[in-house]
Design a protein around this motif. Structure first.
Motif: not given
Length: 392
Positions: A81-84, A89-93, A112-118, A173-180
């Motif tokens: 989940m940390t990697i994802g 976040g980087v992809g959205a940025l 989307g590829v990375f978000s699949a991990s979550i 969403p980029a900022a939210l993902c990187l914070v999470c």
């Protein structure tokens, strides 16, 4: 603090972190339809083209879910989940900053590829920490992540896009993902892993057809959810002359009802010791809601709005039930992969809904498009494997 009290505290912490992480990724993966009006205005796209771009993250999710589920089975939920979260976040940025439609679409696919991990890892974590009598509730709460994320997107993306452009809105969403990603790294705890008690515990759960039928019924029930979720804002703005910000505010409020519905469905399934009976009832409700929306389109705008809202609320409440049933049928040694397959089927259908329904509306009109969509949850009712169900 006793061991039992410590375990209780930990499992609710894990659940909270899982909800936060999945909600953050949902603002990107499922919240982009709120940018359709701004995207069409800025790029001169038709409805089907804009809808196709906004589901680009879903394509990334589709191709990566099973692999991420296998990784969670092997390496644990926290690292996956940390990697994802970081990659999402980087992809959205990148989508916000790189010029051109091809770069936009490619960046969204990567995110989307990375978000699949979550999806796979967070569900597996909840399965590991909660027992059968509370699992429906826990999974229901966990499934509120999507309405929460979509609600945040409905409130934030239209006004940001209106003021600064749709690219700037992607920074949310980029900022939210990187914070999470930081939150997951610091706070998520992998559940205790028990060794297999028998060879049977590690065998494929796909012997027999029950789990396959759960996957198929769940995939079909994505259709009403994504018809409403993808086109609600566009329908209200283009067909009912709503202001985009006002429509976004309404749809954000609707997400709260959807979140409550997921929790209620989970508690319901715990009380009746069945995931499939409530799921079949919800499928019937989704079909009726789509019919009501279609009738309202011809009869009265307020009735169409009621049908639209009912579709949005009802159609999301089954997600936790299918997810929970999949995890229970698969068992702890197959849960990550089975949840990956479950979500792959759902996202494959979701990916098709936007372009297919977007092309169907101008060809057949809203009424017939909605009535055709209503047939799909009826088919899901027939596939839902109620007979002989047992949970545990």
């Amino acid at each position: 603090m006793t061991e039992t009290a410590d375990r209780t505290r930990r499992r609710w912490l894990v659940l909270a972190v899982a909800v936060a992480g999945q909600a953050a990724t949902s603002t990107l993966v499922y919240g982009l339809p709120f940018l359709i009006p701004a995207l069409r205005a800025a790029e001169g796209l038709d409805l089907a083209q804009a809808g196709g771009i906004t589901v680009a993250p879903v394509l990334g999710v589709l191709v990566a879910l099973i692999a991420w589920g296998a990784a969670a089975d092997r390496f644990g939920e926290r690292v996956v989940m940390t990697i994802g979260m970081t990659g999402t976040g980087v992809g959205a940025l990148a989508a916000a900053l790189l010029p051109g439609i091809p770069a936009l679409a490619a960046s969204l696919v990567v995110a989307g590829v990375f978000s699949a991990s979550i999806s796979a890892a967070s569900g597996r974590a909840v399965l590991g920490w909660f027992g059968p009598t509370e699992r429906g509730l826990a999974m229901g709460i966990r499934q509120t992540c999507q309405p929460i994320g979509v609600g945040i997107a409905a409130l934030a993306l239209p006004p940001v896009a209106g003021a600064f452009g749709y690219r700037a809105a992607l920074l949310v969403p980029a900022a939210l993902c990187l914070v999470c990603a930081v939150l997951v790294a610091l706070a998520l705890l992998d559940p205790p892993r028990q060794p297999a008690k028998s060879v049977a515990a590690t065998r494929s759960p796909y012997r027999g057809g029950r789990l396959v039928r759960v996957h198929l019924a769940s995939a079909l029930l994505v259709v009403p959810q994504f018809v409403a979720g993808t086109f609600a804002l566009t329908y209200l703005v283009s067909e009912q002359d709503w202001n985009p910000v006002a429509a976004g505010a309404l749809l954000a409020a609707v997400q709260a009802l959807g979140a409550a519905g997921r929790i209620g469905a989970g508690v319901w399934s715990d009380r009746v010791a069945s995931r499939m009976r409530p799921m079949r009832t919800i499928a019937a409700g989704a079909a009726l809601a789509l019919v009501l929306w279609a009738i309202g389109d011809q009869v009265a705008p307020w009735l169409a709005a009621v049908g639209l809202v009912a579709t949005m609320v009802i159609s999301v409440t089954d997600n936790g039930l299918g997810f929970t049933a999949t995890a229970e049928l698969a068992g702890p040694f197959w849960a990550g992969r089975a949840l990956g397959i479950q979500n792959t089927g759902q996202n494959a259908v979701a990916l098709a809904v936007a372009p297919v329904f977007g092309a169907l509306v101008p060809a057949a009109g809203w009424v017939w498009a909605l009535l055709i969509a209503a047939v799909v949850p009826v088919a899901a009712m027939a596939l839902t494997p109620v007979k002989g169900e047992g949970i545990g």
